[in-house]
Design a protein around this motif. Structure first.
Motif, mmCIF file in Angstrom:
data_model
loop_
_atom_site.group_PDB
_atom_site.id
_atom_site.type_symbol
_atom_site.label_atom_id
_atom_site.label_comp_id
_atom_site.label_asym_id
_atom_site.label_seq_id
_atom_site.Cartn_x
_atom_site.Cartn_y
_atom_site.Cartn_z
ATOM 1 N N CYS A 1 0.870 -1.187 0.000
ATOM 2 C CA CYS A 1 0.000 0.000 0.000
ATOM 3 C C CYS A 1 0.894 1.219 0.000
ATOM 4 O O CYS A 1 1.745 1.369 0.870
ATOM 5 N N CYS B 1 0.301 3.377 3.548
ATOM 6 C CA CYS B 1 0.763 2.920 4.863
ATOM 7 C C CYS B 1 1.966 1.982 4.754
ATOM 8 O O CYS B 1 2.530 1.602 5.762
ATOM 9 N N CYS C 1 -4.770 0.229 0.409
ATOM 10 C CA CYS C 1 -5.254 -0.986 1.072
ATOM 11 C C CYS C 1 -6.628 -0.727 1.685
ATOM 12 O O CYS C 1 -7.003 0.431 1.892
ATOM 13 N N CYS D 1 -6.722 1.655 4.573
ATOM 14 C CA CYS D 1 -6.528 3.050 4.188
ATOM 15 C C CYS D 1 -7.766 3.600 3.490
ATOM 16 O O CYS D 1 -8.072 4.793 3.604
HETATM 17 ZN ZN ZN Z 1 -2.702 1.233 3.608
#
Ligand code: ZN
Length: 1010
Positions: free
Chosen positions: A981, A984, A1000, A1003
């Motif tokens: 991702c 993050c 992701c 997120c």
């Molecule tokens: Zn993420």
């Protein structure tokens, strides 16, 4: 509108600077506190609590910059008081200065001398006052810079008229209890100036004296009594380099454990006997030329003969036909109380014992004149000899009816001209003539040795006993409450039993009472002060100085002294208004105007004022009366604590105890805490007198490191021992300082969007890791509180250091980053952690506030008001309290188990990182294999969802396998087919599309709340 992904993160944000710049920025905060009126606000905060803690300040001497050792002392006091005030105590702190005394008088006098100025006593005192005042101003600035919080406007100075009056009143209490008496004691005496000198006013220089060997005849009946020969004259042989003191001879001192020989001298029938040290026999016979010319050393009896115990006694005939033979050898102690005769005065001179008699010069038989030497004086006291001094202030023999008429009026002074021309004094010449006339002078020679000289007149000083004022410490005082009962000490070695009616027994009782309440910190302080109190001889309180508080004594034309408690009090009342210069400026009539004189006193016009001042230890020793008993600055008597260096058991702690038990019946303190001294790496004391290149002033260290680092260093050391200082130690402390500062900064920055009232999560609903962190914080608070209570500041330093580096930086803060940065601002998990961090920050910053006071206040400002100078202050806070809910042993045990696995995971990650299989730990997927019956398995399974975050990895598989010990497999997450991702940086099976880009699922959720 789509944002850059990095702009959707909750990144930490604060204006709290990373760099401390303490040296530049601390002064601005001091000015800020001044504006806030911080000292008064703290006192006001606690004014209603009913709790008071009085730490009474021991006054530093006002003659130089603040030494780093004094900075240590003041910092320990400041830490103590700041802690106590956070605990709700009102903590009035009145700083003090010790202003009178020789070092200042001497410095001022030397300066005047260099300028060739002569001044009156009153003018000299005014200059001393000016000098002292200038240093008070400088020291105040230096203490303030160190961060010492005090009632600076209410300071006490021992030279202030009101204080001086209280010193005199303390002395009046001594007089009232009939403890003060007058007796002679030898002092260094300058004849040209007719004044006593202190050690510091002495210069040692080579001096050519006349050494003489003098016979003191032993009467036949005395010789018989001691089993010594009686057939011919027997004499003790003494040696001295000050012939002028012979008229004052009252005894002969011998060493009790050395051997003394009686030697028969001369051919049989024409012989006589001399008695002197056996060890020095060869030297004596050679020096006195008894054994013939020294140029012919073969005349001497060889040492071997003298040194082997002769049996039968050996005799030796020299070439000159002289006979030497032992007739008796005995230890000095077997000669005690034998009575010899003075060589030319009809007077006895008994043999006394003294351990200071050495066998390196003279004859081992020491001429003793108690009025002319300190050793002699002590021996005189021991044997009840008169402290006889037949020499007047002008250096001349007195006409006292005992000095031979032909000596009366001869001076002992050797002028500078005499010294240049190598002339000896008229008194010496007179004595030599008397000795020669009585045939008691065996030999004389010139003797060059180092001898004390007056630093002003450059002439040799004499030791001269003068009348001094003493306080009798063993005099019974009927006004003392007599308990009559036996008492016991905490120390089993002490078997003191008695009543309480002398100052000494009162002081000893107080020492025990304090010990019972554990008031000697460390405990060995009890033995230290008891030793000082028990061994102290009567207190000689008079000094022949000008810069001090006068002894309010008067003298009539016959030098008779008049001293009275009521008169002293009346004068004290005048001094309170006019200062002690009044004593030096005014006539006795003026001084005694309106004072009711006791019966038997002459009229004031027939009196003169004494010129002695009180020992300065009585000045500072009266501070409890002048400050605490008067409630100055909101203080009260007695003090809860005195806190000074361990040398003060013999100094201020002692003098304060004497004055207090005599004047008030009890000790002025409930507890006494002592600290060691600052030493360098080699454990050598860094003192004011040493010539180390190391900086010694407080300002030198603060100017380089800042006050907070200096204070942190002081707190880091166990001050009960000596305190080492070195670049290495200061380097470590600097690292710890940065750790604390970075911890505060990080916490403030992640609390940037947190509002306790709005966002706080109740403890019961908090995440496990956060509850663990609160439990750890509660434990830290508990241990630090205990450490502060027992003055173990170094434990506070260690505990906080450990907490910030291990619990927070390496563990809690590390794990939290992901949730704090990537979750939605209002996510309950994120708010849970922020709530915990809020509490941890407050607790930590408050625990450290008494020590690193500038930085904690700065952090507090940024945390509360997001500005550098808030109107509140961490120093106005109460001591933190950990709510009961923070303490949670189950959570603590579970997380501890998880952290043990985490440590193993970290170990397993390291080789993968080094081999380049992964970059960050987030690139890894972990496979944990563990037996299901293992306790750790149950905990791991319970917290399965938390494990990736805990380990800071992207994926964790937990595989129960029978009988398998815990094993850890590491794989790059990429190999699982996962993708990273971009928001993050965790690897996940698949990303989802948003307006901000592909991220992701977690997120996605966070972004949906923007
Ligand atoms: Zn993420």
């Amino acid at each position: 509108m789509a944002l850059e992904l990095k702009d959707t993160l909750q990144l930490p944000k604060t204006d709290f600077p990373m760099r401390a710049n303490l040296v530049q920025r601390e002064p601005a905060r001091l000015a800020h506190w001044e504006t806030l009126g911080l000292y008064n606000r703290i006192q006001q905060k606690n004014s209603g609590t009913g709790k008071v803690f009085v730490l009474h300040d021991g006054p530093p001497f006002t003659n130089g910059d603040v030494h780093i050792g004094t900075a240590l002392n003041k910092t320990l006091k400041d830490i103590t008081l700041r802690y106590k005030s956070m605990r709700g105590f009102r903590t009035p702190y009145v700083p003090g200065w010790d202003c009178h005394g020789l070092p200042i008088e001497q410095k001022v006098a030397r300066d005047l001398q260099e300028k060739k100025q002569t001044v009156t006593t009153a003018e000299l005192r005014a200059k001393c006052d000016e000098f002292s005042e200038s240093w008070i101003a400088k020291q105040t600035a230096q203490f303030k810079r160190l961060g010492v919080l005090a009632d600076w406007k209410n300071e006490y100075k021992t030279k202030a008229p009101a204080f001086e009056a209280d010193i005199m009143r303390t002395f009046a209490a001594f007089i009232e209890k009939d403890l003060v008496y007058r007796a002679k004691k030898p002092v260094y005496w300058s004849i040209p100036f007719e004044t006593a000198l202190a050690e510091a006013e002495i210069e040692y220089k080579d001096h050519t004296s006349i050494a003489i060997w003098v016979k003191f005849l032993v009467p036949t009946d005395e010789a018989k009594k001691f089993g010594l020969p009686t057939d011919k004259p027997l004499s003790f042989l003494i040696w001295t380099t000050t012939p002028w003191t012979i008229p004052a001879n009252l005894a002969i001192a011998v060493n009790p454990e050395e051997e003394y020989a009686t030697v028969r001298i001369g051919p049989a029938g024409d012989h006589h006997y001399l008695l002197f040290s056996k060890k020095l026999a060869s030297k004596v016979l050679s020096d006195t030329k008894l054994a013939g010319p020294v140029s012919n050393p073969t005349n001497l009896p060889p040492n071997a003969i003298w040194d082997s115990r002769p049996s039968p006694l050996i005799s030796k005939e020299t070439q000159d036909g002289f006979h030497f033979s032992w007739v008796d050898i005995r230890l000095g102690k077997n000669l005690e109380k034998l009575v010899t005769r003075h060589p030319f005065i009809d007077r006895a001179s008994p043999v006394v014992l003294a351990n200071y008699v050495t066998m390196d010069s003279g004859t081992g038989c020491v001429h003793t004149a108690p009025g002319h030497g300190m050793d002699d004086y002590q021996t005189g006291l021991k044997y009840g000899l008169e402290i006889y001094c037949p020499v007047g202030a002008d250096g001349k023999y007195l006409d006292d009816g005992r000095v031979p008429a032909d000596l009366v009026g001869l001076t002992t002074l050797e002028t500078v001209e005499d010294l240049e021309k190598k002339r000896t004094s008229p008194a010496n010449i007179g004595v030599l003539k008397k000795l020669a006339a009585t045939n008691t002078l065996l030999a004389k020679e010139k003797f060059i040795h180092s001898y004390p000289h007056c630093w002003r007149s450059k002439t040799p000083i004499i030791f001269r006993a003068v009348d001094q004022w003493f306080v009798g410490l063993d005099r019974a005082d009927p006004s003392f409450e007599s308990k009559g009962a036996a008492y016991s000490s905490t120390d089993k070695n002490v078997s003191t039993v008695g009543t309480w009616n002398t100052p000494r027994s009162q002081a000893l009782r107080e020492i025990i009472n304090i010990a019972v309440n554990k008031g000697w910190i460390p405990a060995w302080g009890e033995a230290r002060i008891r030793g000082a109190i028990e061994s102290r001889p009567d207190w000689c309180v008079s000094r022949q100085r000008s810069w001090g508080v006068p002894i309010p004594a008067f003298y009539d034309a016959n030098k008779k002294a008049y001293l009275d408690a009521g008169v002293a009090r009346a004068i004290a009342d005048k001094i309170e208004k006019l200062g002690t210069n009044f004593w030096y400026d005014a006539t006795p009539e003026k001084i005694l105007e309106g004072v009711k004189l006791p019966a038997g006193w002459p009229a004031p016009s027939a009196l003169t004022c004494g010129r002695d001042t009180l020992d300065v230890w009585l000045d500072s020793g009266s501070s409890h009366a002048a400050v605490l008993a008067r409630g100055q600055g909101g203080t009260q008597w007695p003090a809860d604590l005195y806190l000074e260096g361990s040398d003060q058991h013999r100094g201020w702690f002692q003098s304060s105890l004497w004055t207090s038990v005599i004047a008030r019946g009890h000790a002025p303190y409930k507890a006494v805490l002592t600290h060691g001294f600052i030493v360098d790496e080699d454990r050598k004391k860094i003192s004011k007198s040493s010539s180390y290149e190391k900086p010694q002033t407080s300002d030198a260290y603060i100017g380089k490191l800042g006050a907070d680092v200096v204070r942190l260093w002081i707190s880091s050391q166990d001050f009960r021992d000596d305190i080492p200082i070195s670049d290495e130690i200061l380097g470590h402390v600097g690292e710890t300082y940065r750790l604390f500062r970075n911890t505060f900064r990080y916490q403030i920055s992640v609390l940037n969007d947190f509002d306790l009232a709005r966002d706080a999560v109740p403890v019961g609903q908090m995440d496990t890791l956060d509850r663990w962190a609160l439990n750890q914080t509660a434990a830290l608070l508990r241990e630090c509180t205990a450490a502060y209570e027992t003055y173990e500041f170094h434990r506070v330093y260690q505990l906080c250091n450990q907490f910030c580096s291990v619990t927070l930086s390496a563990t809690y803060h590390d794990i939290l980053k992901d949730r704090l940065y990537t979750l939605a601002a209002n996510s309950p998990l994120r708010r849970s952690s922020q709530t915990a961090i809020h509490h941890i920050f407050r607790t930590l910053v408050e625990i450290l506030a008494p020590i690193v006071m500038f930085t904690t206040d700065e952090a507090w400002s940024f945390a509360t008001d997001k500005i550098e100078y808030a109107t509140g202050s961490v120093h106005l806070q109460d001591w933190p309290v950990a709510p009961a809910a923070w303490t949670n042993p189950e959570v603590d045990a579970e997380v501890a188990a998880l952290l043990r696995v985490r440590a193993q995971v970290n170990e397993a990650l390291e080789p993968a990182r080094q081999a380049g299989h992964i970059g960050k730990s987030l690139d890894a997927a972990i496979i944990l294999t563990i037996a299901p019956e293992d306790m750790a398995f149950k905990i791991l399974e319970k917290h399965r969802d938390f494990l990736p975050e805990l380990f800071i990895v992207s994926h964790v598989t937990l595989t129960p396998t029978a009988n398998a010990p815990l094993s850890i497999g590491v794989r790059p997450a990429q190999e699982l087919g996962h993708v990273r991702c971009p928001r993050c940086w965790r690897w996940v099976p698949a990303l989802e599309n948003t307006v901000h880009g592909d991220v992701c699922p977690r997120c996605v959720q966070a972004l949906s709340l923007i």
